[in-house]
Design a protein around this motif. Sequence first.
Motif, PDB file in Angstrom:
ATOM      1  N   ASP A  65      32.404   9.892  24.633  1.00  0.00           N
ATOM      2  CA  ASP A  65      32.184   8.747  23.851  1.00  0.00           C
ATOM      3  C   ASP A  65      33.410   7.798  23.817  1.00  0.00           C
ATOM      4  OD1 ASP A  65      31.410   7.202  21.812  1.00  0.00           O
ATOM      5  OD2 ASP A  65      30.834   8.448  20.246  1.00  0.00           O
ATOM      6  N   THR A  96      32.986   4.678  22.629  1.00  0.00           N
ATOM      7  CA  THR A  96      32.562   3.472  21.928  1.00  0.00           C
ATOM      8  C   THR A  96      33.722   2.761  21.212  1.00  0.00           C
ATOM      9  OG1 THR A  96      30.785   4.897  21.494  1.00  0.00           O
ATOM     10  CG2 THR A  96      30.626   2.933  20.126  1.00  0.00           C
ATOM     11  N   SER A  97      34.755   3.381  20.804  1.00  0.00           N
ATOM     12  CA  SER A  97      35.767   2.785  20.237  1.00  0.00           C
ATOM     13  C   SER A  97      37.132   2.894  20.882  1.00  0.00           C
ATOM     14  CB  SER A  97      36.026   3.628  18.638  1.00  0.00           C
ATOM     15  OG  SER A  97      36.344   4.881  19.037  1.00  0.00           O
ATOM     16  N   TYR A 140      32.668  11.785  14.598  1.00  0.00           N
ATOM     17  CA  TYR A 140      31.658  11.211  15.739  1.00  0.00           C
ATOM     18  C   TYR A 140      31.287  12.298  16.355  1.00  0.00           C
ATOM     19  CZ  TYR A 140      32.340   6.718  14.310  1.00  0.00           C
ATOM     20  OH  TYR A 140      32.255   5.305  13.309  1.00  0.00           O
ATOM     21  N   ARG A 143      28.762  14.096  14.620  1.00  0.00           N
ATOM     22  CA  ARG A 143      27.465  13.445  14.784  1.00  0.00           C
ATOM     23  C   ARG A 143      26.629  13.936  15.958  1.00  0.00           C
ATOM     24  NH1 ARG A 143      27.599   7.032  14.234  1.00  0.00           N
ATOM     25  NH2 ARG A 143      28.480   7.670  12.274  1.00  0.00           N
ATOM     26  N   THR A 175      37.248   7.683  15.555  1.00  0.00           N
ATOM     27  CA  THR A 175      37.444   6.436  15.093  1.00  0.00           C
ATOM     28  C   THR A 175      37.688   6.835  13.524  1.00  0.00           C
ATOM     29  OG1 THR A 175      36.029   5.758  16.519  1.00  0.00           O
ATOM     30  CG2 THR A 175      36.485   4.060  14.871  1.00  0.00           C
ATOM     31  N   GLN A 224      29.660  -4.540  20.242  1.00  0.00           N
ATOM     32  CA  GLN A 224      29.967  -5.279  19.050  1.00  0.00           C
ATOM     33  C   GLN A 224      31.754  -4.626  18.925  1.00  0.00           C
ATOM     34  OE1 GLN A 224      28.229  -2.651  18.367  1.00  0.00           O
ATOM     35  NE2 GLN A 224      28.523  -1.386  16.704  1.00  0.00           N
ATOM     36  N   LYS A 225      31.995  -3.715  19.398  1.00  0.00           N
ATOM     37  CA  LYS A 225      33.328  -2.942  19.589  1.00  0.00           C
ATOM     38  C   LYS A 225      34.343  -3.821  20.740  1.00  0.00           C
ATOM     39  CE  LYS A 225      32.396   0.572  16.535  1.00  0.00           C
ATOM     40  NZ  LYS A 225      32.273   2.065  16.545  1.00  0.00           N
ATOM     41  N   ILE A 280      25.071   7.922  21.723  1.00  0.00           N
ATOM     42  CA  ILE A 280      24.993   9.637  21.967  1.00  0.00           C
ATOM     43  C   ILE A 280      23.861  10.310  21.911  1.00  0.00           C
ATOM     44  CG2 ILE A 280      26.016  11.189  19.953  1.00  0.00           C
ATOM     45  CD1 ILE A 280      27.656   8.883  18.853  1.00  0.00           C
ATOM     46  N   SER A 314      22.301   0.429  18.101  1.00  0.00           N
ATOM     47  CA  SER A 314      23.634   0.487  17.690  1.00  0.00           C
ATOM     48  C   SER A 314      24.373   1.785  18.487  1.00  0.00           C
ATOM     49  CB  SER A 314      24.138   0.881  16.222  1.00  0.00           C
ATOM     50  OG  SER A 314      23.762   2.282  15.911  1.00  0.00           O
ATOM     51  N   GLY A 315      25.719   1.907  18.738  1.00  0.00           N
ATOM     52  CA  GLY A 315      26.405   2.792  19.394  1.00  0.00           C
ATOM     53  C   GLY A 315      25.796   4.106  19.308  1.00  0.00           C
ATOM     54  N   THR A 316      25.191   4.683  18.181  1.00  0.00           N
ATOM     55  CA  THR A 316      24.735   6.112  18.102  1.00  0.00           C
ATOM     56  C   THR A 316      23.672   6.298  19.060  1.00  0.00           C
ATOM     57  OG1 THR A 316      25.608   6.113  15.850  1.00  0.00           O
ATOM     58  CG2 THR A 316      24.011   7.757  16.463  1.00  0.00           C
ATOM     59  N   THR A 327      34.446  12.984  22.127  1.00  0.00           N
ATOM     60  CA  THR A 327      34.863  11.689  21.595  1.00  0.00           C
ATOM     61  C   THR A 327      36.257  11.459  22.316  1.00  0.00           C
ATOM     62  OG1 THR A 327      33.663  12.230  19.780  1.00  0.00           O
ATOM     63  CG2 THR A 327      34.787  10.205  19.629  1.00  0.00           C
TER      64      THR A 327
HETATM   65  C1  LIG Z   1      31.254   2.861  16.208  1.00  0.00           C
HETATM   66  C2  LIG Z   1      31.058   4.391  16.897  1.00  0.00           C
HETATM   67  C3  LIG Z   1      29.819   4.755  17.447  1.00  0.00           C
HETATM   68  C4  LIG Z   1      28.737   3.985  17.090  1.00  0.00           C
HETATM   69  O1  LIG Z   1      28.193   3.712  15.929  1.00  0.00           O
HETATM   70  P1  LIG Z   1      27.070   2.912  15.423  1.00  0.00           P
HETATM   71  O2  LIG Z   1      27.376   2.894  13.725  1.00  0.00           O
HETATM   72  O3  LIG Z   1      25.797   3.470  15.740  1.00  0.00           O
HETATM   73  O4  LIG Z   1      27.318   1.563  16.088  1.00  0.00           O
HETATM   74  C5  LIG Z   1      29.933   5.706  18.083  1.00  0.00           C
HETATM   75  N1  LIG Z   1      30.921   6.477  18.464  1.00  0.00           N
HETATM   76  C6  LIG Z   1      32.240   6.016  17.926  1.00  0.00           C
HETATM   77  C7  LIG Z   1      33.559   6.896  18.178  1.00  0.00           C
HETATM   78  C8  LIG Z   1      32.309   4.777  17.475  1.00  0.00           C
HETATM   79  O5  LIG Z   1      33.735   4.364  17.048  1.00  0.00           O
END
Ligand SMILES: *Cc1c(COP(=O)(O)O)cnc(C)c1O
Length: 375
Positions: free
Chosen positions: A169, A171-172, A93, A96, A144, A194-195, A71, A66-68, A140
């Motif tokens: 980051d 991701t979103s 995030y 995290r 999100t 998935q995003k 990171i 997954s996206g994490t 970030t």
């Molecule tokens: C969705 C997201 C992630 C990854 O989250 P996962 O639950 O691991 O897929 C990382 N950073 C941001 C800013 C996100 O929105």
Amino acid sequence: MQVERKILLNPGPSTTTDTVKMAQVVPDICPREKEFGQIMADISRELVRIVHGKNEDYAAVLFCGSGTICIDVTLNSLLDKDKKALVVQNGSYSQRACEVLKAYGMPFIELKQPIDEPPSLKEIERVLADNEDIGYVYMTHHETGTGLLNPIREVGALAHEYGAYFITDTTSSYAMIPIDIYKDNIDFCMASAQKGIMGMTGLSYVIGRRDIIEQSKDFPMRSYYCNLYLQYHYFETTGQMHFTPPVQTIYAAKQAIKEYYEEGEEAKWERHLRVMEAIHKGEDDIGLKEALKREVQSGLVSAVRYPDDPNWDFDKIHDYCYERGFTIYPGKIEQKGTFRLCALGAIDSEDIEAFWKVFREAMEHYEVEIPVRYV
Ligand SMILES: *Cc1c(COP(=O)(O)O)cnc(C)c1O
């Protein structure tokens, strides 16, 4: 085959097209076959192109997770010995990211900033000026949890001015908000299938400067599975991911990228904005208030404050909407009741109009007063 269409207003995974769903149904293949390696190589090239990078400068390194995972990978792989990380912490995030650094026992400065407005460039610069040993600045792009958009271009420029790398980051935001990896001063960014590209879960990618990845070969190695250089080097020399790739997800990603280019960067971003406009309009009609001012929002996530009404119960409203095909999502702001409505995925403004009808019905069903009240 007909698949029921669901409208996901959660911040990913997002609603996908049927063609992306169906792209996963393929004959069984061993991912070590050249044919499959070629698909991954093509995807990597396209992922760099989405943020307007040149392949000789940047590489997209694929990971199964997954996206994490991105990171984790960027933070642990890109810090040289005797260097410290700087994290601009203004949301869940970037928090995290601090937890990841803590888990590795890595030295870092956590620069806390308010979660509802852009960070102070002055304070970021002050920390950079006071600490000569900062290896990278991490921020970030789009938090999100709140929908806050951060100024990557400006912070990237500051990082470079003080000789640090800039990791963000995205991701979103990637494949939604147009990003130019050069103009935005990005050394490393990341996303998940998935995003933004509207693919399936399980494939994530770091897009980063090849010269820095090459240098990082000599940085302390803190993880085996989540090491950027190792994964990069393996792919460069063999055309394969180091360990088993998410095969079906990769077929879906191939199709999703094709559809991304068919829609076009600008048209896609306009669609997301149109969806958010419909979300905002519905909020205004009902009197719902948001946690953040609209000027500082990304245009992709709206964090809505719970009404001060004794009959309001998020779970009940959620379930009512869910049973009718619409998924809303809890908030991520500590000590504040919020839920989120997101403009990600293969949806358009008419889906949001249909959603508000159902949401209003739910409010009436549970006798929550409209317009909603706040004390
Ligand atoms: C969705 C997201 C992630 C990854 O989250 P996962 O639950 O691991 O897929 C990382 N950073 C941001 C800013 C996100 O929105």
